[in-house]
Design an enzyme around this catalytic site. Structure first.
Site, PDB file in Angstrom:
ATOM      1  N   ARG A 309      -9.914  84.332  -1.980  1.00  0.00           N
ATOM      2  CA  ARG A 309     -10.686  84.395  -0.961  1.00  0.00           C
ATOM      3  C   ARG A 309     -11.416  85.405   0.406  1.00  0.00           C
ATOM      4  NH1 ARG A 309      -7.411  81.657   2.698  1.00  0.00           N
ATOM      5  NH2 ARG A 309      -8.952  80.312   2.631  1.00  0.00           N
ATOM      6  N   TYR A 313     -15.236  83.640   1.003  1.00  0.00           N
ATOM      7  CA  TYR A 313     -14.939  83.743   2.725  1.00  0.00           C
ATOM      8  C   TYR A 313     -15.584  83.934   3.472  1.00  0.00           C
ATOM      9  CZ  TYR A 313     -13.257  78.789  -0.838  1.00  0.00           C
ATOM     10  OH  TYR A 313     -12.648  78.214  -1.329  1.00  0.00           O
ATOM     11  N   CYS A 340     -16.049  96.214 -10.304  1.00  0.00           N
ATOM     12  CA  CYS A 340     -16.859  96.518 -10.057  1.00  0.00           C
ATOM     13  C   CYS A 340     -18.115  95.535  -9.125  1.00  0.00           C
ATOM     14  CB  CYS A 340     -18.361  96.244 -11.486  1.00  0.00           C
ATOM     15  SG  CYS A 340     -17.041  98.314 -11.957  1.00  0.00           S
TER      16      CYS A 340
END
Ligand SMILES: *Cc1c(COP(=O)(O)O)cnc(C)c1O
Length: 422
Positions: A309, A313, A340
């Site tokens: 998350r 977002y 990475c």
């Protein structure tokens, strides 16, 4: 307030012992918290006949968690074949399952109809002709388009790929009747992580009014409306909680008013994921490195494979450092994983107490769309899941992924097509 205080009181005194026993990283879920939230939801909507929560399986697809939902007599909202399989494996059958797919394939229709079927929620009018064995009970997902402005995460309904348009509603139900449907539901999902209860109250009103419209036109008494999920939770300490009591009172009043006006009211279904489990899970991870370059970084032993998350977002997840809850937040850190990708950060420029290698970090509110969203990019594997049970015991409910799991799809029978003309 993120993560309930009760969960904190149950977990924090034992967290070092649990981390020592199982090893980090892990998500741990709070059985008592989930059961209390489920009971409160039922209680809040007790005034609506036949109220039922269909837990959105995608939020936390673990059979042990789904079994808790089943014990509370909740149904399951599924949108893929694996979610259907998992729900049926814990014993859900028939109308205990709602299949809310979009861009649905023939294979998915077949799976939905198997093993006693489920409630089929159609995402488009074109799918009417594609349902192989048309069921007696059918539901459509409604997209209000410009009639509603979406909330922040879901966005503008006009741009959303889901559901049937407003001017298709009547023909959709008429065509469903022609295909043999005799029982009807109506669904929408226009919010995500919405903490303003008026938005959800308006959704219930919108659906009730739409059923009246269809009823007037086609003489259909709807069995249920499903107002979707999307009930929000406070991720930041300063966030207000959604006012469940007010929301439930107002929606119940709408149903009563509808019934008084029309002599009949549908049942109400809901398919919350985040509300049910979001605050009842945390990701526990150990600080293993710190580096000082242009910024100060704390490296932990998990990464975005455990929790997407923040990267996806820019979401905030509150972090506590175990044993340092009362130490002033005098440092500013980026808390990072080892993938990475530079967005592999659980927190960016976060004020935290000084962190040392070996400190346990508790990344909060990972009980929904946490483990479930994880991916294996960069060969980063997904962690284990634990359940803190009501009696205080702790149960491993998913083992961590292994390198063998990662390599498993490379085990297959050779299959090569010859080059043309050979
Ligand atoms: C994701 C989803 C839900 C659950 O959303 P939450 O925000 O977790 O409540 C419910 N219904 C549908 C159709 C979904 O796609």
């Amino acid at each position: 307030m993120p993560m309930s205080q009760e969960f904190k009181q149950r977990l924090f005194p034992r967290i070092r012992e649990i981390a020592a026993h199982y090893g980090t990283p892990f998500h741990i879920y709070d059985e008592a918290g989930i059961l209390a939230t489920g009971a409160a939801l039922k209680q809040a909507f007790a005034g609506i006949d036949g109220f039922r929560e269909y837990y959105a399986v995608k939020a936390l697809p673990n059979p042990r968690i789904l079994a808790l939902m089943k014990d509370m007599d909740f149904g399951f909202d599924c949108s893929s074949i694996p979610e259907l399989v998992m729900s049926r494996r814990i014993g859900a059958r028939g109308e205990e399952i709602m299949f809310t797919s979009n861009n649905t394939s023939r294979e998915e229709f077949d799976a939905a109809a198997a093993e006693g079927g489920c409630i089929l929620n159609l995402d488009d009018i074109s799918l009417l002709a594609k349902v192989p064995n048309f069921p007696e009970l059918i539901c459509f997902r409604y997209n209000p388009g410009p009639r509603r402005t979406g909330n922040v995460i879901i966005g503008n309904p006009v741009e959303a790929k889901y559901g049937i348009a407003h001017d298709q509603v009547i023909s959709a139900y008429r065509m469903a009747m022609e295909r043999g449907a005799r029982r009807f539901g109506l669904h929408t999902m226009v919010a995500s992580n919405e903490r303003d209860c008026t938005y959800i109250i308006e959704t219930a009103r919108m659906l009730l009014e739409l059923t009246a419209l269809v009823d007037d036109e086609l003489g259909i008494q709807f069995e249920f409306v499903n107002i979707g999920g999307g009930l929000g939770i406070p991720y930041r300490p300063e966030d207000n909680a959604l006012d469940l009591a007010t929301m439930a009172q107002e929606i119940t009043a709408q149903f009563n008013e509808f019934k008084a006006r029309r002599g009949f009211a549908p049942r109400m279904y809901m398919e919350s994921g985040r509300w049910m489990t979001g605050p009842h899970g945390v990701l526990v991870t150990t600080a293993i490195n710190h580096k000082n370059i242009y910024r100060k970084y704390i490296g932990v032993d998990s990464c975005m494979s455990s929790l997407m998350r923040p990267a996806l977002y820019g979401s905030y997840h509150h972090i506590d450092v175990v044993g340092k809850e009362n130490v002033p937040a005098t440092e500013v850190y980026d808390v990072v994983g080892s993938l990475c990708e530079n967005n592999d950060k659980f927190a960016v420029q976060r004020h935290l107490p000084p962190i040392h290698d070996g400190d346990l970090l508790v990344i909060q509110d990972t009980g929904a769309h946490g483990y479930a969203m994880g991916f294996q990019y960069n060969g980063r594997l997904r962690p284990k899941e634990l359940l803190l049970r009501t009696d205080g015991s702790v149960e491993l409910i998913r083992r961590p992924e292994t390198v063998e799991d990662y390599l498993r799809t490379l085990e297959f029978a050779p299959d090569t097509m010859p080059a043309p003309g050979r």
